[in-house]
Design a protein around this motif. Structure first.
Motif, PDB file in Angstrom:
ATOM      1  N   ARG A   1       0.839  -1.199   0.000  1.00  0.00           N
ATOM      2  CA  ARG A   1       0.000   0.000   0.000  1.00  0.00           C
ATOM      3  C   ARG A   1       0.867   1.239   0.000  1.00  0.00           C
ATOM      4  NH1 ARG A   1      -1.608  -2.853   3.934  1.00  0.00           N
ATOM      5  NH2 ARG A   1      -3.422  -4.206   3.727  1.00  0.00           N
ATOM      6  N   LYS A   2       0.328   2.290  -0.542  1.00  0.00           N
ATOM      7  CA  LYS A   2       1.011   3.587  -0.515  1.00  0.00           C
ATOM      8  C   LYS A   2       1.156   3.996   0.953  1.00  0.00           C
ATOM      9  CE  LYS A   2       0.377   8.346  -1.957  1.00  0.00           C
ATOM     10  NZ  LYS A   2      -0.456   9.310  -2.626  1.00  0.00           N
ATOM     11  N   GLY A   3       2.348   4.472   1.339  1.00  0.00           N
ATOM     12  CA  GLY A   3       2.576   4.885   2.731  1.00  0.00           C
ATOM     13  C   GLY A   3       3.091   3.779   3.624  1.00  0.00           C
TER      14      GLY A   3
ATOM     15  N   LYS B   1       9.883   3.801   3.016  1.00  0.00           N
ATOM     16  CA  LYS B   1       8.448   4.092   2.936  1.00  0.00           C
ATOM     17  C   LYS B   1       8.056   4.182   1.456  1.00  0.00           C
ATOM     18  CE  LYS B   1       4.927   7.224   4.706  1.00  0.00           C
ATOM     19  NZ  LYS B   1       4.637   8.442   5.433  1.00  0.00           N
ATOM     20  N   VAL B   2       6.884   3.635   1.109  1.00  0.00           N
ATOM     21  CA  VAL B   2       6.418   3.696  -0.289  1.00  0.00           C
ATOM     22  C   VAL B   2       5.736   5.044  -0.497  1.00  0.00           C
ATOM     23  CG1 VAL B   2       4.949   2.616  -2.035  1.00  0.00           C
ATOM     24  CG2 VAL B   2       6.048   1.199  -0.293  1.00  0.00           C
ATOM     25  N   PRO B   3       6.397   6.010  -1.165  1.00  0.00           N
ATOM     26  CA  PRO B   3       5.798   7.337  -1.273  1.00  0.00           C
ATOM     27  C   PRO B   3       4.693   7.423  -2.329  1.00  0.00           C
ATOM     28  CG  PRO B   3       8.011   7.318  -2.203  1.00  0.00           C
ATOM     29  CD  PRO B   3       7.709   5.923  -1.770  1.00  0.00           C
ATOM     30  N   ARG B   4       4.846   6.617  -3.404  1.00  0.00           N
ATOM     31  CA  ARG B   4       3.863   6.697  -4.490  1.00  0.00           C
ATOM     32  C   ARG B   4       3.816   5.361  -5.217  1.00  0.00           C
ATOM     33  NH1 ARG B   4       4.247  10.722  -9.720  1.00  0.00           N
ATOM     34  NH2 ARG B   4       2.256  10.166 -10.632  1.00  0.00           N
ATOM     35  N   LEU B   5       2.606   4.898  -5.466  1.00  0.00           N
ATOM     36  CA  LEU B   5       2.398   3.596  -6.111  1.00  0.00           C
ATOM     37  C   LEU B   5       1.616   3.838  -7.399  1.00  0.00           C
ATOM     38  CD1 LEU B   5       2.906   0.576  -5.294  1.00  0.00           C
ATOM     39  CD2 LEU B   5       0.615   0.560  -4.333  1.00  0.00           C
TER      40      LEU B   5
ATOM     41  N   ASP C   1      -2.166   6.582 -10.688  1.00  0.00           N
ATOM     42  CA  ASP C   1      -1.917   6.411  -9.247  1.00  0.00           C
ATOM     43  C   ASP C   1      -2.894   5.423  -8.637  1.00  0.00           C
ATOM     44  OD1 ASP C   1       0.188   8.138  -7.854  1.00  0.00           O
ATOM     45  OD2 ASP C   1      -0.634   9.486  -9.384  1.00  0.00           O
TER      46      ASP C   1
ATOM     47  N   GLN D   1      -3.775   3.140  -4.785  1.00  0.00           N
ATOM     48  CA  GLN D   1      -3.542   3.155  -3.337  1.00  0.00           C
ATOM     49  C   GLN D   1      -2.863   1.878  -2.866  1.00  0.00           C
ATOM     50  OE1 GLN D   1      -4.046   5.899  -1.337  1.00  0.00           O
ATOM     51  NE2 GLN D   1      -4.353   6.767  -3.373  1.00  0.00           N
ATOM     52  N   GLU D   2      -3.117   0.753  -3.582  1.00  0.00           N
ATOM     53  CA  GLU D   2      -2.567  -0.535  -3.137  1.00  0.00           C
ATOM     54  C   GLU D   2      -2.572  -1.529  -4.281  1.00  0.00           C
ATOM     55  OE1 GLU D   2      -5.661  -1.528  -0.272  1.00  0.00           O
ATOM     56  OE2 GLU D   2      -6.276  -2.985  -1.776  1.00  0.00           O
TER      57      GLU D   2
ATOM     58  N   VAL E   1       6.885   1.756  -8.254  1.00  0.00           N
ATOM     59  CA  VAL E   1       6.960   2.671  -7.105  1.00  0.00           C
ATOM     60  C   VAL E   1       8.007   3.743  -7.386  1.00  0.00           C
ATOM     61  CG1 VAL E   1       6.191   1.054  -5.331  1.00  0.00           C
ATOM     62  CG2 VAL E   1       8.601   1.170  -5.897  1.00  0.00           C
TER      63      VAL E   1
END
Length: 755
Positions: A393-395, A408-412, A422, A424-425, A434
């Motif tokens: 997941r993003k974040g 940390k995953v900043p953007r997926l 974009d 969210q998961e 990513v």
């Protein structure tokens, strides 16, 4: 039942199941039902009831409706054209553009300017589309052998593949290479015989070639209605229906009865299909031997089982350019290729001495994802991930097992060629990208609860090198930045520094591979680079003994310089392990002993650059027999300079020769090209030392000067229709012929003159 916006429903569902009492890995029954039905996009009471009865996990339907496929083939078989049609029919793009189209737009998957100009694919591109409620992730790969790493890394992460064959060219050299890569990664595949509209199209010849050259256990699942300019449609041998493609872009598929004049052919080809599948599928074999009628559903299930087990390759037909046969091929992808949970994926457990662990491939487990491709995007490094297990997941915080770093995953994002969407998961089975994650190609990410690494991909060794340098000195920073980036992106691209010449040497899979990178440095980094073949590491040596007697005397007011050295130089005996030997045989104190190291240093320095072509001098022995010194004017510097000039004075008298590196080359070529290849080796002043037979191939061993081996990969391919391969390693330095020596000396003088 009322419909809510998709994002709202998803957020509510995951909020509902992510409370402390019901973690996502084991959601409550109600949540599981909601998520399960939502994932399949059928939010209806009927589905909830069905899921409740079957007690299926929430992700099962979603996973079964997912396909990860690659499209691979020889150059110019129509891979990118086929991908373009797939995107059009699935609604991802709204108009078709050709690979070398006159409108200047180019195919969607060839997003790089260079790709559109040359009409070839250079980088693999990922996209996803939806067909009949199934999600298909597609990677379009290059066909040229120089970009073989793109095919390797795509096949490493895919569950199935389409091997495109040209109905005129048949099974070509790169088709064999790609098929070998598919076998290496155990990828189930369909074959698609393309270009049935072309003159000389013969799908049955291609099918026989696939059986003999690729050793495919295969049979056609379709029969074409007409060929060349009369190609009209296809007959499906499983469903026994004729399909015609109407509309300006073949978007309307019309199913009709089989034409009467083709019934006999269809019956024969269907029987052949059943026989071939029966040989590898016991269930169908039983029905076939008992002469039971075989229904379309039974045959389809048997073909699917045999294809997923990699025992059978169903052959589809069509013409992507003429918009015929693409939709049935998409149906074939859904019917016969596996979903992520039907493929065995293995990881290595780092806590248990790299013990092999089979991953169930479900979103319920801990996160395991493999970074298989890196790209430098506008917003930093873009890392393509294949999620093998769990949910990303993003974040979220994820751990790079290879480096131990927590990130940390900043953007997926989900990729569509060079466009991004974009998300969210993403869960197991999906291919995503990513941003802002620093890693290398082949790194494994987990959520930290397990220490698994995925097996890496096969990276072939570079076979060719070029020397490059920026034209202007100011652009050195950008030049280094470009080379660093390309090295990270492409494991087959290597950069090194020639210690002797100080040149930057780039190595890769072939001339086209390196040319493309030089062109990309020019375009993407605005750095003009000059390209030359790397300076070959020649050496010099002497062939006879020569005396020296040199006095270095300089008076400049105050302390002067004085030093005299006498002695001789001679070649070391053949096979000597040392390259340079210095011996002091002075009796008495003609030269004080504290100056001897300076004399040795002077001779060593002089031997670094011979006077023939300025390359190091090897295999020499220098003996000091006499000399003279001055009480005031002698110094270390004076004796060092005396040694340098003494060496230069006697060097010509010692009859120096140039040594060149000789490579031991092993070639593997089909026997029919043996004569041509052997003749070319002789032309390159090579000596053939061995010739063996290996099946249908000849294995030739030869010793060839490195200076004559540049451009050889391309020459060998053209001599052997792309089927020849060679490996080369350094053997020894040996003297060049007199004419080559004259040529090298004259070139050196000419280059030295203007300086």
């Amino acid at each position: 039942m009322a419909r809510f916006p998709r994002s709202t429903v998803r957020r509510l569902l995951y909020t509902f199941c992510s409370t402390k009492t019901t973690p996502l890995s084991s959601p409550s029954p109600t949540a599981a039902l909601l998520i399960g039905s939502f994932e399949v996009r059928h939010f209806s009471a009927g589905n909830v009831a069905r899921a409740k009865d079957d007690k299926e996990p929430w992700w099962k339907d979603s996973m079964e409706r997912l396909r990860n496929i690659g499209i691979s083939a020889h150059i110019d078989s129509g891979k990118t054209t086929l991908t373009e049609r797939i995107l059009y029919y699935t609604g991802r793009i709204h108009e078709i553009h050709e690979v070398r189209g006159k409108d200047g737009v180019g195919a969607k998957m060839d997003s790089m300017d260079l790709e559109r100009e040359k009409g070839i694919t250079i980088q693999s591109a990922a996209t996803c589309c939806t067909w009949k409620d199934y999600q298909i992730n597609i990677i379009d790969t290059p066909g040229h052998v120089d970009f073989t790493i793109e095919v390797e890394r795509a096949l490493r992460v895919l569950d199935g593949a389409i091997l495109v064959l040209c109905s005129v060219g048949g099974v070509q050299s790169q088709s064999i290479t790609v098929d070998r890569q598919m076998r290496r990664y155990e990828v189930p595949r369909l074959a698609f015989i393309n270009k049935l509209d072309r003159m000389g199209a013969d799908p049955w010849k291609v099918l026989n070639q696939a059986r003999s050259k690729l050793r495919h256990h295969s049979a056609a699942v379709q029969v074409p209605i007409g060929l060349e300019e009369n190609f009209q449609g296809l007959i499906d041998l499983v469903q026994l229906k004729a399909y015609y493609f109407h509309g300006s872009s073949g978007e309307k598929v019309v199913a009709e009865e089989i034409p009467a004049d083709m019934e006999a052919t269809v019956a024969e080809k269907r029987r052949e299909l059943i026989e071939m599948v029966s040989e590898v599928d016991d269930k169908l074999a039983e029905a076939f031997l008992n002469d039971e009628p075989i229904s379309s559903a039974d045959l389809e299930a048997a073909v699917r089982r045999a294809t997923i087990a990699r025992k059978f390759v169903p052959v589809f037909m069509g013409s992507a350019f003429k918009n015929k046969g693409v939709q049935p091929l998409l149906d074939g992808v859904l019917s016969y290729l596996p979903c992520p949970i039907e493929v065995n994926s293995y990881a290595l457990d780092q806590t248990k001495n790299e013990e092999k662990v089979m991953l169930p491939g479900t979103p319920d487990g801990p996160l395991v994802a493999l970074a298989f491709k890196l790209e430098e995007g506008r917003f930093g490094q873009l890392t393509y991930l294949r999620v093998y297990e769990g949910v990303i997941r993003k974040g979220d915080f994820i751990v790079n097992i290879n480096t131990g770093k927590k990130i940390k995953v900043p953007r997926l994002v989900r990729m569509h060629s060079d466009e991004m969407e974009d998300i969210q998961e993403a869960h197991a089975g999906q291919i995503v990208a990513v941003f802002g994650v620093d890693c290398a190609s082949g790194d494994t990410f987990t959520n930290g609860s397990v220490k698994y690494t995925m097996t890496s991909m096969n990276v072939p060794e570079p076979v060719m090198s070029l020397a490059v340098q920026p034209v202007s000195k100011d652009s050195g920073g950008q030049f280094s930045k470009a080379l660093n980036r390309f090295q990270r992106e492409d494991p087959t691209f290597r950069v090194g520094l020639d210690a002797e010449s100080g040149q930057t040497i780039i190595s890769g899979m072939g001339e086209l591979h390196l040319d493309i990178y030089v062109e990309r440095i020019r375009r993407e980094y605005k750095v003009d680079a000059t390209v030359g073949k790397p300076r070959v590491n020649f050496r010099e040596t002497i062939t006879q003994r020569a005396e020296f007697d040199y006095l270095h005397k300089k008076q400049s007011g105050g302390q002067g310089q004085y030093g005299r050295v006498c002695g001789y130089v001679e070649p070391l005996p053949p096979g000597s392990s040392i390259k340079f030997e210095f011996e002091n045989m002075i009796v008495g104190q003609a030269i004080p002993s504290n100056f001897i190291p300076a004399i040795e240093k002077g001779f060593k320095e002089a031997a670094n650059s011979g006077s023939l072509i300025g390359h190091p001098v090897e295999n020499i022995r220098i003996v000091l027999t006499d000399g003279a010194s001055h009480a005031v004017d002698s110094s270390e510097l004076a004796f060092k300079l005396a040694a340098i000039y003494a060496f230069r004075q006697c060097y010509t008298a010692a009859r120096p020769v140039i040594l060149e590196p000789i490579m031991s080359v092993e070639l593997k070529v089909p026997t029919e090209f043996q004569g041509t290849v052997a003749g070319d080796i002789n032309k390159r002043k090579g000596v053939i030392v061995g010739n063996d037979q290996d099946g249908d191939d000849s294995v030739i061993t030869a010793n060839v000067p490195l200076n004559n081996m540049f451009g050889y990969s391309t020459a060998l391919r053209s001599m052997t229709q792309g089927k020849g391969e060679f490996t080369m390693e350094y053997k020894e330095h040996s003297p060049v012929s007199q004419d080559v020596q004259m040529q090298l000396v004259n070139t050196h003088k000419a280059n030295k003159g203007p300086e």
